[in-house]
Write a protein that holds these residues in place. Structure first.
Motif, PDB file in Angstrom:
ATOM      1  N   PRO A 145       6.774  36.886  47.675  1.00  0.00           N
ATOM      2  CA  PRO A 145       5.855  37.960  47.279  1.00  0.00           C
ATOM      3  C   PRO A 145       6.320  39.334  47.740  1.00  0.00           C
ATOM      4  O   PRO A 145       5.830  40.353  47.239  1.00  0.00           O
ATOM      5  CB  PRO A 145       4.539  37.562  47.976  1.00  0.00           C
ATOM      6  CG  PRO A 145       4.951  36.704  49.115  1.00  0.00           C
ATOM      7  CD  PRO A 145       6.191  35.986  48.682  1.00  0.00           C
ATOM      8  N   GLU A 146       7.279  39.399  48.684  1.00  0.00           N
ATOM      9  CA  GLU A 146       7.777  40.690  49.157  1.00  0.00           C
ATOM     10  C   GLU A 146       8.735  41.302  48.134  1.00  0.00           C
ATOM     11  O   GLU A 146       8.616  42.467  47.773  1.00  0.00           O
ATOM     12  CB  GLU A 146       8.463  40.516  50.512  1.00  0.00           C
ATOM     13  CG  GLU A 146       7.503  40.030  51.603  1.00  0.00           C
ATOM     14  CD  GLU A 146       8.232  39.582  52.857  1.00  0.00           C
ATOM     15  OE1 GLU A 146       9.442  39.855  52.976  1.00  0.00           O
ATOM     16  OE2 GLU A 146       7.583  38.951  53.713  1.00  0.00           O
ATOM     17  N   SER A 147       9.697  40.498  47.660  1.00  0.00           N
ATOM     18  CA  SER A 147      10.649  41.002  46.662  1.00  0.00           C
ATOM     19  C   SER A 147      10.161  40.789  45.238  1.00  0.00           C
ATOM     20  O   SER A 147      10.748  41.302  44.288  1.00  0.00           O
ATOM     21  CB  SER A 147      12.001  40.305  46.833  1.00  0.00           C
ATOM     22  OG  SER A 147      11.893  38.924  46.528  1.00  0.00           O
ATOM     23  N   LYS A 148       9.067  40.009  45.091  1.00  0.00           N
ATOM     24  CA  LYS A 148       8.512  39.650  43.782  1.00  0.00           C
ATOM     25  C   LYS A 148       9.544  38.899  42.929  1.00  0.00           C
ATOM     26  O   LYS A 148       9.626  39.091  41.712  1.00  0.00           O
ATOM     27  CB  LYS A 148       8.008  40.896  43.034  1.00  0.00           C
ATOM     28  CG  LYS A 148       6.825  41.572  43.723  1.00  0.00           C
ATOM     29  CD  LYS A 148       6.336  42.781  42.954  1.00  0.00           C
ATOM     30  CE  LYS A 148       5.045  43.326  43.527  1.00  0.00           C
ATOM     31  NZ  LYS A 148       5.093  43.603  44.958  1.00  0.00           N
ATOM     32  N   LYS A 149      10.314  38.026  43.581  1.00  0.00           N
ATOM     33  CA  LYS A 149      11.337  37.247  42.895  1.00  0.00           C
ATOM     34  C   LYS A 149      11.160  35.757  43.154  1.00  0.00           C
ATOM     35  O   LYS A 149      10.525  35.348  44.128  1.00  0.00           O
ATOM     36  CB  LYS A 149      12.729  37.683  43.351  1.00  0.00           C
ATOM     37  CG  LYS A 149      13.132  39.075  42.879  1.00  0.00           C
ATOM     38  CD  LYS A 149      14.586  39.370  43.211  1.00  0.00           C
ATOM     39  CE  LYS A 149      15.006  40.730  42.645  1.00  0.00           C
ATOM     40  NZ  LYS A 149      16.449  41.000  42.867  1.00  0.00           N
ATOM     41  N   GLN A 280       8.128  31.150  26.919  1.00  0.00           N
ATOM     42  CA  GLN A 280       7.056  30.830  25.982  1.00  0.00           C
ATOM     43  C   GLN A 280       5.820  30.196  26.614  1.00  0.00           C
ATOM     44  O   GLN A 280       4.747  30.207  26.013  1.00  0.00           O
ATOM     45  CB  GLN A 280       7.589  29.863  24.915  1.00  0.00           C
ATOM     46  CG  GLN A 280       7.937  28.468  25.429  1.00  0.00           C
ATOM     47  CD  GLN A 280       8.548  27.590  24.349  1.00  0.00           C
ATOM     48  OE1 GLN A 280       9.554  27.923  23.758  1.00  0.00           O
ATOM     49  NE2 GLN A 280       7.918  26.460  24.093  1.00  0.00           N
ATOM     50  N   ALA A 281       5.925  29.700  27.846  1.00  0.00           N
ATOM     51  CA  ALA A 281       4.807  28.932  28.410  1.00  0.00           C
ATOM     52  C   ALA A 281       3.633  29.818  28.798  1.00  0.00           C
ATOM     53  O   ALA A 281       2.474  29.433  28.640  1.00  0.00           O
ATOM     54  CB  ALA A 281       5.271  28.131  29.614  1.00  0.00           C
ATOM     55  N   LEU A 282       3.928  31.021  29.334  1.00  0.00           N
ATOM     56  CA  LEU A 282       2.859  31.866  29.853  1.00  0.00           C
ATOM     57  C   LEU A 282       2.347  32.808  28.771  1.00  0.00           C
ATOM     58  O   LEU A 282       2.592  34.000  28.776  1.00  0.00           O
ATOM     59  CB  LEU A 282       3.370  32.649  31.061  1.00  0.00           C
ATOM     60  CG  LEU A 282       3.849  31.760  32.219  1.00  0.00           C
ATOM     61  CD1 LEU A 282       4.464  32.612  33.305  1.00  0.00           C
ATOM     62  CD2 LEU A 282       2.716  30.914  32.759  1.00  0.00           C
ATOM     63  N   LEU A 310      -1.618  25.759  44.648  1.00  0.00           N
ATOM     64  CA  LEU A 310      -1.100  25.617  43.291  1.00  0.00           C
ATOM     65  C   LEU A 310      -1.535  26.791  42.417  1.00  0.00           C
ATOM     66  O   LEU A 310      -0.737  27.354  41.657  1.00  0.00           O
ATOM     67  CB  LEU A 310      -1.573  24.290  42.685  1.00  0.00           C
ATOM     68  CG  LEU A 310      -1.035  23.933  41.301  1.00  0.00           C
ATOM     69  CD1 LEU A 310       0.486  23.907  41.301  1.00  0.00           C
ATOM     70  CD2 LEU A 310      -1.582  22.590  40.836  1.00  0.00           C
ATOM     71  N   VAL A 311      -2.795  27.190  42.541  1.00  0.00           N
ATOM     72  CA  VAL A 311      -3.297  28.325  41.768  1.00  0.00           C
ATOM     73  C   VAL A 311      -2.565  29.603  42.169  1.00  0.00           C
ATOM     74  O   VAL A 311      -2.204  30.429  41.313  1.00  0.00           O
ATOM     75  CB  VAL A 311      -4.818  28.483  41.966  1.00  0.00           C
ATOM     76  CG1 VAL A 311      -5.318  29.787  41.332  1.00  0.00           C
ATOM     77  CG2 VAL A 311      -5.564  27.299  41.358  1.00  0.00           C
ATOM     78  N   ALA A 312      -2.295  29.789  43.467  1.00  0.00           N
ATOM     79  CA  ALA A 312      -1.580  30.980  43.937  1.00  0.00           C
ATOM     80  C   ALA A 312      -0.158  31.017  43.382  1.00  0.00           C
ATOM     81  O   ALA A 312       0.337  32.072  42.983  1.00  0.00           O
ATOM     82  CB  ALA A 312      -1.556  31.009  45.464  1.00  0.00           C
ATOM     83  N   LEU A 313       0.514  29.863  43.337  1.00  0.00           N
ATOM     84  CA  LEU A 313       1.873  29.799  42.807  1.00  0.00           C
ATOM     85  C   LEU A 313       1.895  30.107  41.313  1.00  0.00           C
ATOM     86  O   LEU A 313       2.773  30.819  40.825  1.00  0.00           O
ATOM     87  CB  LEU A 313       2.487  28.425  43.071  1.00  0.00           C
ATOM     88  CG  LEU A 313       2.818  28.098  44.530  1.00  0.00           C
ATOM     89  CD1 LEU A 313       3.210  26.631  44.672  1.00  0.00           C
ATOM     90  CD2 LEU A 313       3.938  28.991  45.046  1.00  0.00           C
ATOM     91  N   VAL A 314       0.921  29.558  40.572  1.00  0.00           N
ATOM     92  CA  VAL A 314       0.837  29.833  39.136  1.00  0.00           C
ATOM     93  C   VAL A 314       0.596  31.316  38.910  1.00  0.00           C
ATOM     94  O   VAL A 314       1.232  31.950  38.058  1.00  0.00           O
ATOM     95  CB  VAL A 314      -0.283  28.990  38.489  1.00  0.00           C
ATOM     96  CG1 VAL A 314      -0.526  29.434  37.047  1.00  0.00           C
ATOM     97  CG2 VAL A 314       0.080  27.503  38.506  1.00  0.00           C
ATOM     98  N   GLY A 315      -0.313  31.899  39.690  1.00  0.00           N
ATOM     99  CA  GLY A 315      -0.594  33.327  39.552  1.00  0.00           C
ATOM    100  C   GLY A 315       0.631  34.181  39.842  1.00  0.00           C
ATOM    101  O   GLY A 315       0.902  35.161  39.151  1.00  0.00           O
ATOM    102  N   PHE A 316       1.404  33.787  40.853  1.00  0.00           N
ATOM    103  CA  PHE A 316       2.626  34.523  41.184  1.00  0.00           C
ATOM    104  C   PHE A 316       3.635  34.412  40.041  1.00  0.00           C
ATOM    105  O   PHE A 316       4.270  35.396  39.657  1.00  0.00           O
ATOM    106  CB  PHE A 316       3.231  33.967  42.471  1.00  0.00           C
ATOM    107  CG  PHE A 316       4.465  34.704  42.930  1.00  0.00           C
ATOM    108  CD1 PHE A 316       4.357  35.862  43.672  1.00  0.00           C
ATOM    109  CD2 PHE A 316       5.730  34.241  42.606  1.00  0.00           C
ATOM    110  CE1 PHE A 316       5.493  36.552  44.092  1.00  0.00           C
ATOM    111  CE2 PHE A 316       6.862  34.917  43.016  1.00  0.00           C
ATOM    112  CZ  PHE A 316       6.751  36.078  43.762  1.00  0.00           C
ATOM    113  N   GLY A 317       3.773  33.204  39.488  1.00  0.00           N
ATOM    114  CA  GLY A 317       4.705  32.993  38.384  1.00  0.00           C
ATOM    115  C   GLY A 317       4.347  33.806  37.157  1.00  0.00           C
ATOM    116  O   GLY A 317       5.229  34.348  36.487  1.00  0.00           O
ATOM    117  N   VAL A 318       3.050  33.932  36.866  1.00  0.00           N
ATOM    118  CA  VAL A 318       2.598  34.690  35.701  1.00  0.00           C
ATOM    119  C   VAL A 318       3.014  36.154  35.803  1.00  0.00           C
ATOM    120  O   VAL A 318       3.382  36.779  34.805  1.00  0.00           O
ATOM    121  CB  VAL A 318       1.059  34.585  35.561  1.00  0.00           C
ATOM    122  CG1 VAL A 318       0.536  35.612  34.571  1.00  0.00           C
ATOM    123  CG2 VAL A 318       0.662  33.183  35.121  1.00  0.00           C
TER     124      VAL A 318
END
Length: 473
Positions: A145-149, A280-282, A310-318
């Protein structure tokens, strides 16, 4: 973008046409400012409400599902909890509090692997819904979450390691011999004692169903693929070209390994599929398929992630830009020319330390110096079918100081934009080439020539650049 000037419309009829008014230099009134911020607030609130709604749906749907389908002892569970809490709750969705490393294992289990009777005499050995066999695919993901990568490290299943209590063998045996805890322990040691926070195991059947639930995936199949194994009912029959694959066809692409690169070629195709799925997934259409996707998660995935995590990881991925997803392969080499009894991928410890330092924040004691242009191995894979364009590119690179250049097999997929691939994770060298050439997109992934540091997959933009006369030789 600068604001466009606005003018009054000219008056019609017998009235004189007025000159356009100059833009007002008066400062916005307090009321106007309030209106401006009101619209911004409403816009952000709308996005937040949509995100919260999606997150709430996901959390509610998952809350009754047994995500953890394995029994971990307290000692095994402790392997995954050394880094402390991963998430915090917010007004909308849970979010990550620190960088998180997730071990992902793709498991293919045959009935014979677990001594399960097949009930037939034809020799058919079916795959079953289990997590207890050899790992067919191994990944280590880092969400920062620091580098957003996001970093995705593929570990070849034939990687030679020392598994505690079992000696020197292939790393994919760790799951069969000791489940996710032993696999995490072995992987961490291989990668310089990197912390592993959680694990996810998914079986082959789950991958097929998950891709079907997502509506398939559009990829470019790099060549004709044909293979037959009656014992597993594995029938691979794919034609070269860009096409939309369903779950079964995607599995064929992912499981094919009967070419000169074996498991490494398979990993390259996995990265191609992952990149395509991210594209294409998001999207809004995925939300409509959420119930089906969640049923796949329930039946075919074993993980010690909590619902909140899991919700936090999905949100980060989006919210992660696709260009900020870096895909890597564990540095190493094959053990010889295939004449050995057992084939291994032999880890390159020095390069592993460098990669872990750059992408997984592992300390590296040696001075990290930039690689000189003269020593960078540059491969060219042409998608333009223009030999003259390739030779012009070689000349341009030599002019810029690059000496270790070779032309590799052509890239079959026609590309509009050239890809400058950091094959070994050296993003700095790839960016330097981009600056010298003044065209192309930098990608950190391992889809290029295996022997290269940087692979240039040449696209039509190079031809356009030449035609405009921008090159001087």
């Amino acid at each position: 973008m600068p604001a466009r000037k606005t003018y009054e419309k000219p008056l019609q009829g017998t009235q004189k046409t007025q000159s356009p008014k100059k833009p007002s230099t008066k400062k916005p009134t307090k009321k106007a400012k309030q209106g401006h911020w009101l619209w911004l607030w409403l816009g952000f609130s709308g996005v937040a409400m949509l995100s919260a709604t999606a997150g709430a749906m996901l959390a509610v749907s998952l809350s009754s599902m047994p995500l953890l389908q394995s029994s971990l002892s307290s000692e095994e569970a402790a392997i995954f909890t050394k880094g402390g809490k991963l998430t915090r709750s917010s007004m909308r969705l849970p979010e990550l509090t620190r960088p998180v490393s997730i071990m992902v294992l793709g498991i293919k289990v045959l009935a014979s692997d677990v001594d399960q009777p097949t009930g037939n005499t034809s020799g058919y050995d079916p795959t079953i819904n289990s997590f207890d066999g050899l790992a067919d695919t191994m990944l280590l993901l880092r969400f920062d979450p620091e580098s957003k990568k996001i970093a995705v490290l593929s570990i070849p299943r034939d990687t030679q390691v020392n598994i505690e209590g079992h000696g020197a063998t292939k790393i994919n045996a760790a799951n069969d011999q000791g489940g996710p805890a032993l696999t995490a322990k072995t992987t961490s040691k291989l990668l310089g004692d990197v912390g592993i926070d959680r694990y996810v195991r998914v079986n082959v059947q789950g991958v097929e169903k998950l891709i079907d639930a997502l509506g398939g995936v559009e990829v470019y199949v790099p060549k004709d693929m044909k293979y037959k194994d009656d014992t597993q009912h594995l029938y691979i029959d794919l034609k070269e070209g860009k096409q939309h694959l369903d779950g079964n066809q995607t599995l064929q692409l992912l499981r094919f390994r009967h070419d000169e690169y074996g498991d490494l070629g398979r990993i390259q195709r996995q990265q191609m599929v992952m990149r395509a799925l991210m594209q294409q997934a998001l999207n809004p259409g995925t939300l409509a398929r959420l119930p089906k996707i969640l049923s796949v998660i329930q039946s075919h995935i074993d993980t010690n992630l909590s619902v909140e995590e899991l919700v936090a990881l999905v949100g980060f991925g989006v919210h992660t830009q696709r260009s900020d997803v870096n895909m890597l392969i564990l540095p190493g080499d094959f053990n010889g020319n295939g004449q050995h009894e057992v084939s291994y991928w032999l880890p390159n410890r020095r390069k592993i330390r460098q990669m872990m330092s750059q992408y997984f924040d592992q300390g590296y004691s040696e001075a990290e110096e930039g690689v000189k242009q003269r020593s960078v191995r540059v491969a060219i894979q042409d998608s333009t079918n223009d030999p003259g364009a390739v030779q012009t590119l070689v000349s341009k690179l030599r002019e810029a100081g690059y000496r270790n250049i070779y032309v590799d097999t052509p890239w079959k997929e026609p590309l509009d934009v050239t890809r400058i691939v950091a094959q070994q994770g050296d993003e700095s060298s790839a960016s330097n080439i981009r600056e010298n050439l003044e065209f192309g997109d930098v990608r950190v992934e391992s889809t290029g020539s295996l022997a290269s540091d940087i692979t240039i997959q040449l696209g039509k933009d190079w031809l356009e650049k030449q035609s405009k006369g921008r090159l001087n030789f």
